[in-house]
Design a protein around this motif. Structure first.
Motif, PDB file in Angstrom:
ATOM      1  N   TYR A  57       0.834  -1.193   0.000  1.00 15.03           N
ATOM      2  CA  TYR A  57       0.000   0.000   0.000  1.00 15.03           C
ATOM      3  C   TYR A  57       0.875   1.250   0.000  1.00 15.03           C
ATOM      4  N   GLY A  58       0.220   2.381  -0.245  1.00 14.38           N
ATOM      5  CA  GLY A  58       0.905   3.657  -0.148  1.00 14.38           C
ATOM      6  C   GLY A  58       2.105   3.743  -1.063  1.00 14.38           C
ATOM      7  N   ALA A  59       3.178   4.324  -0.544  1.00 13.15           N
ATOM      8  CA  ALA A  59       4.384   4.508  -1.346  1.00 13.15           C
ATOM      9  C   ALA A  59       4.957   3.178  -1.808  1.00 13.15           C
ATOM     10  N   ASP A  60       4.798   2.142  -0.999  1.00 13.79           N
ATOM     11  CA  ASP A  60       5.340   0.828  -1.367  1.00 13.79           C
ATOM     12  C   ASP A  60       4.638   0.231  -2.580  1.00 13.79           C
ATOM     13  N   ARG A 135       0.285  13.046  -3.125  1.00 10.95           N
ATOM     14  CA  ARG A 135       0.989  11.966  -2.434  1.00 10.95           C
ATOM     15  C   ARG A 135       2.400  12.302  -1.989  1.00 10.95           C
ATOM     16  N   SER A 136       2.977  13.398  -2.429  1.00  9.15           N
ATOM     17  CA  SER A 136       4.405  13.607  -2.217  1.00  9.15           C
ATOM     18  C   SER A 136       4.776  13.614  -0.740  1.00  9.15           C
ATOM     19  N   ASP A 596      -4.993   3.685  -3.062  1.00 16.07           N
ATOM     20  CA  ASP A 596      -3.895   2.730  -2.891  1.00 16.07           C
ATOM     21  C   ASP A 596      -3.330   2.745  -1.477  1.00 16.07           C
ATOM     22  N   GLU A 597      -4.128   3.185  -0.531  1.00 19.84           N
ATOM     23  CA  GLU A 597      -3.688   3.220   0.863  1.00 19.84           C
ATOM     24  C   GLU A 597      -4.283   2.052   1.640  1.00 19.84           C
ATOM     25  N   SER A 598      -3.612   1.688   2.718  1.00 24.08           N
ATOM     26  CA  SER A 598      -4.056   0.585   3.563  1.00 24.08           C
ATOM     27  C   SER A 598      -5.413   0.892   4.181  1.00 24.08           C
TER      28      SER A 598
END
Length: 779
Positions: A57-60, A135-136, A596-598
């Motif tokens: 999720y997220g940046a990953d 998102r940055s 796309d976040e947890s």
């Protein structure tokens, strides 16, 4: 520190000195200090590479994820001067300040001794560089904290070694290392070289600062890193690039998406003084992706000559399959689609159709939002040169890695022979995520034997050949019981999808449906959301806030309509619809995307949504009666994992002239890294929201965009902007909590709040944007 590869290029932003070798730059910059590492064997997930193990999720979840190595981002010269690289695109949102500021805070560096430089395109080194989706800071706050903490730990270790004392006795404070028992001090530069030779500590070994020790994070007092350069004209935007022997180009593109060149007569163009060459650019078959549109380019010794040459071209176009695209007729098609049921629902809780059939009262309405163009102040512009088989580009792009990859593809060069230098952006809003204009510059440089060529899009090019925000019709129905409680909710949303730019699809993506449609968080037992097909007839692209714009306008307007129909206070009715405070798994709202976040870290929190509504109505003085023609309107929306509520105050004269004395906005974006920039972003988003609601429209006739410049694609002027904007930030306090987005969430609620205020002031209901002259029309 052992520099194994002298390919250091920190100063690529300043193109006037771009011919200085990287070796010379390295020597002049920080020899003998804590220097940026190059050639590090970094490992990051490549785009398309299969993920193993649990879902990321997220940046990953992004291509190449994150990097938190201080030797990648930080350089300390022997005199203590620090340079920090920013790997995300700066387009007014302040990321070139916020991310380096986080690093500096964790290092305990003096911000006055920090210089920020822009990184070039290299995601394998820097982590994901795609600047969109708000998102940055959300994705890189923690990695940048680790960068700063690791650099601090290495400096502390080097000082302790030099003094031969335990590391526990050494403290980093305001650009110095202090031996606490004796008070001895060393500057960061005094130990920089030794520190750079140490092993970078692992994330698990790092000790991050506590929030009460922050010097910059959350304070809102840090000056913009390149603010002085921007206001004095020294900053380097894409349009400012100048290279020796540079040529200038503009392109005549097919007026209809998918159209083709039949023939061109360039005789008159070649007679224009300054015109060097006319080049035909091949188009590409659908889908559009980030490919250039093709057409006829005029290359000259200056831009004005190129424009004059283009005007002199005699071109015949084949309109292609979309030559009959007409906005008026297409709206009718969308309206017909949303008035018919579809078999498959994207969300189906309970039995909505049965509940609607048995409802004591049934209310319905439709809302329309047209195509919109991003129209950033700086139009698309890029410069490319090719020397000895190596391509170098300078461009104001939001997606530098995608730009690199597109140049590799179109110029058929090895990836290592293409370099993209990221310049400042004079606005982006999603348009500059698509680097088609950089490919044009690359192809024209190749056509000119590698000479540097700058392609400039005029305002007409920008507005008539954009990747437009989608047009949409939102159909809403609600069933109420005898007590006025909403028991059924039906939403049909029809709009061409951004996915059509990448594949043959007529349905909206999970991401688009998760922007307020499928994931509406109301406490209603029967909810059904449908997505009828809609074919795209032009390029559809990202836009600030994307599909949240039509969803917030429709849903929040509809809530106000229901409240008015029931003679209930709008705020109270909205809070009742949201229901009690609860944390909802997005999947339970049929939202499998959730930015796309947890879903565990980022549930839909109706308590936070309720709170911003309560905060903004309290601060705005909700419920106070105004003079004739004065009223307030409310709207709230959850987007980019941030909660925003807006109250717009309007004044409507007897002849229908609209003014906006005040706007109040409450924002809960979680921990606040740079509050001053948050306020600026919300203020800008509010003005943009007003502009879109009152003026924004791109329409099509015979396949081509009707509007061409700011005379007919108008934006809000200072005279029409809100006179006051009050931003109320909801404090989070806990910096271990997940961050929300900031750049985009302020825009969606504005149009509904404005139209709700107009209704409260005049009784006139606006369901079609832009408002335009509807205020002067009789109901």
């Amino acid at each position: 520190m052992n520099i194994r590869d002298n390919t250091f290029a920190i100063a690529a932003v300043d193109v006037q000195i771009s011919n200085i070798s990287r070796r010379k730059m390295l020597k002049g910059f920080a020899l003998g200090g804590f220097v940026l590492a190059v050639g590090l064997p970094l490992r990051a997930r490549a785009e398309g590479e299969e993920q193993k193990g649990p879902k990321k999720y997220g940046a990953d979840s992004m291509p190449h994820g994150t990097v938190d190595n201080p030797l990648v981002f930080v350089a300390i010269a022997a005199d203590g001067a620090i340079t920090i690289l920013c790997h995300r695109a700066e387009m007014g949102q302040g990321v070139r300040t916020s991310l380096p500021m986080v690093v500096a805070d964790e290092m305990d560096a003096d911000w006055g001794r920090v210089t920020v430089k822009q990184a070039w395109a290299e995601e394998a080194r820097f982590g994901n560089q795609d600047t969109d989706g708000s998102r940055s800071v959300r994705h890189f706050f923690v990695p940048m904290r680790r960068v700063g903490a690791a650099a601090r730990a290495m400096l502390v270790s080097a000082a302790a070694s030099q003094w031969n004392v335990p590391e526990s006795e050494v403290q980093a404070k305001n650009h110095e290392l202090i031996h606490t028992p004796t008070g001895k001090k060393l500057g960061f530069g005094d130990v920089a070289q030794k520190a750079a030779q140490l092993e970078v500590p692992s994330g698990e070994a790092l000790k991050l600062k506590s929030a009460d020790a922050f010097r910059y994070i959350g304070k809102g007092q840090t000056h913009i890193a390149d603010g002085m350069d921007i206001v004095t004209g020294r900053a380097q935007y894409g349009q400012d690039v100048r290279l020796e022997g540079m040529l200038y180009a503009v392109v005549a593109r097919p007026p209809v998406f998918g159209g083709k060149l039949v023939k061109v007569d360039d005789a008159a163009a070649l007679k224009i003084p300054g015109v060097v060459k006319v080049v035909t650019l091949a188009g590409s078959p659908p889908p559009a992706m980030f490919n250039p549109l093709g057409g006829v380019a005029v290359i000259a010794t200056n831009t004005w000559a190129a424009i004059a040459g283009r005007k002199a071209l005699k071109i015949e176009w084949d309109g292609g399959p979309h030559a009959s695209y007409d906005s008026v007729e297409y709206r009718k098609q969308l309206e017909a689609s949303v008035r018919k049921p579809t078999e498959k629902a994207v969300r189906n809780d309970g039995d909505t159709m049965a509940a609607l059939g048995s409802a004591a009262k049934r209310i319905q309405a439709e809302y329309y939002v047209p195509h919109l163009a991003q129209a950033p102040m700086e139009t698309p512009v890029a410069t490319v040169r090719i020397v000895d088989g190596k391509c170098e580009a300078w461009a104001s792009v939001q997606a530098p890695q995608a730009t690199h990859d597109m140049l590799v593809k179109w110029l058929e060069l090895p990836p290592e022979n293409v370099k993209v230098n990221q310049t400042l952006l004079g606005g982006g809003f999603g348009r500059k995520s698509k680097p088609d204009f950089v490919v044009e510059a690359g192809l024209l440089s190749k056509a000119m034997d590698g000479k540097p060529v700058k392609v400039t899009w005029t305002r007409e090019d920008d507005i008539q050949h954009s990747y437009y925000h989608t047009v949409s019709v939102e159909h809403l129905e609600a069933g109420l019981d005898a007590q006025g409680k909403v028991t059924a909710w039906l939403h049909r949303t029809a709009a061409p999808s951004i996915g059509s730019t990448f594949a043959d699809t007529k349905l909206q993506s999970a991401g688009e449906l998760g922007m307020g449609a499928a994931n509406v968080p109301f406490a209603i037992p029967n909810v059904r959301v449908e997505n009828p097909e809609a074919e795209a007839h032009t390029r559809i692209g990202w836009f600030r806030s994307v599909s949240n714009i039509p969803r917030a306008f429709a849903i929040q307007s509809f809530v106000a309509e229901m409240a008015a129909e029931l003679d209930k206070d709008h705020r109270d009715f909205l809070l009742d619809l949201i229901g009690p405070a609860r944390r909802i798994n997005p999947a339970d709202l049929s939202d499998t995307w959730n930015h796309d976040e947890s879903p565990e870290k980022y549930p839909v929190d109706t308590g936070r949504l309720r709170n911003v509504i309560e905060v903004v109505t309290r601060e705005a003085g909700w419920g106070k009666s105004g003079a004739k023609g004065q009223a307030m309107g409310l709207a709230a929306h959850y987007s980019f994992v941030t909660y925003v509520a807006t109250v717009v105050h309007v004044q409507v004269s007897d002849n229908g002239e609209l003014s906006i004395p005040r706007v109040d906005v409450a924002v809960d974006c979680g921990p606040q890294v740079n509050p001053e920039r948050i306020r600026s972003q919300i203020e800008g988003a509010t003005v943009m929201g007003v502009s879109l609601a009152t003026l924004g429209e791109i329409s099509f006739k015979d396949g081509a965009a009707v509007q061409s410049n700011f005379h007919d694609y108008r934006v809000t002027s200072m005279m029409s902007a809100p006179r006051e904007i009050h931003v109320h930030l909801v404090a989070a306090g806990d910096y271990d909590a997940p961050l929300g987005g900031v750049g985009e969430p302020g825009t969606p609620p504005v149009s509904a709040a404005l139209c709700n205020a107009i209704f409260a002031a005049t009784g006139k209901r606006i369901r079609s944007l832009p408002i335009g002259n509807q205020m002067q029309q009789k109901s």
